[in-house]
Scaffold this active site. Structure first.
Site, PDB file in Angstrom:
ATOM      1  CB  SER A 125      60.882  20.876  70.037  1.00  0.00           C
ATOM      2  OG  SER A 125      59.393  20.343  70.600  1.00  0.00           O
TER       3      SER A 125
ATOM      4  N   GLY B 243      55.866  17.351  72.307  1.00  0.00           N
ATOM      5  CA  GLY B 243      54.821  16.001  72.892  1.00  0.00           C
ATOM      6  C   GLY B 243      55.377  15.084  71.054  1.00  0.00           C
ATOM      7  CG  LEU B 244      55.384  11.384  71.959  1.00  0.00           C
ATOM      8  CD1 LEU B 244      54.968   9.541  72.695  1.00  0.00           C
ATOM      9  CD2 LEU B 244      56.912  10.645  71.539  1.00  0.00           C
TER      10      LEU B 244
ATOM     11  CB  ALA C 180      49.803  10.809  66.279  1.00  0.00           C
TER      12      ALA C 180
ATOM     13  CB  SER D 283      49.224  19.229  63.941  1.00  0.00           C
ATOM     14  OG  SER D 283      50.503  19.935  64.032  1.00  0.00           O
TER      15      SER D 283
END
Length: 201
Positions: free
Chosen positions: A106, A32-33, A35, A39
């Protein structure tokens, strides 16, 4: 590629590992983008699975660049190599019956496809999790101030601004983090693992 090498199979089989460790290895690939929450979810999921007494390890996009991938930049070729290496490393962890959690932007479909193919050829489950949030939401979050710098032209090849992000077409799990909190997200992934028989409680 070197030609004077030979693959040396060991005497321990995948079945033996699974039976003795009482766990099947899988890779949970969060994409994903920046932010979007990858994580944060990965950390919480690792903690949750560990408390369920599961053998689990998290590979984080930023952390990996302090060691294994510290020689790579952020141009397209380097991004390709970054994900190629993580595909190989996560496969090794999962082959050892570990639940490998990866949290990497990714951005390219082909790179994630190669990581999936690598796992499938080895008979290892690959679970793609699309950690989804609209661009305006992640720009509002922007905890590292990266989007602001990218908009100002201070960061080149920044995913979502000056470089593309190719969203998954058929992810196993799709989590919209502007609608779903961290606890709910961890629950969604955990339930999927249980339903597919990858873990038991």
């Amino acid at each position: 590629m070197a030609t004077n090498i030979t693959f040396h199979p060991g005497s321990v089989t995948a079945t033996e590992r699974i039976e003795l460790l009482r766990q099947r290895g899988v890779t949970i690939w969060l994409t994903g983008l920046s932010a979007s929450g990858k994580s944060t979810i990965a950390c919480a999921l690792e903690q949750h699975l560990l408390h369920l007494h599961k053998f689990v390890y998290r590979l984080d996009g930023d952390n990996i660049r302090f060691g294994l991938n510290k020689d790579l930049g952020f141009d397209e070729k380097s991004r390709n190599e970054n994900i190629r290496r993580i595909g190989e490393v996560s496969k090794l962890f999962a082959d050892a019956s570990c639940i490998a959690i990866t949290a990497f932007i990714s951005p390219y479909l082909v790179d994630r496809g190669l990581a999936r193919e690598l796992h499938e050829k080895a008979g290892i489950p690959f679970i793609e999790v699309f950690v989804d949030a609209p661009l305006h939401i992640v720009e509002e979050r922007d905890p590292k101030g990266l989007y602001k710098k990218a908009r100002a032209g201070e960061i080149k090849d920044f995913t979502g601004i000056s470089a593309p992000y190719e969203a998954p077409e058929n992810p196993e799990i799709h989590i919209k983090t502007h609608e779903t909190d961290v606890t709910e997200s961890v629950g969604i992934i955990t339930r999927y693992l249980i339903e597919k028989g990858y873990i038991s409680l």
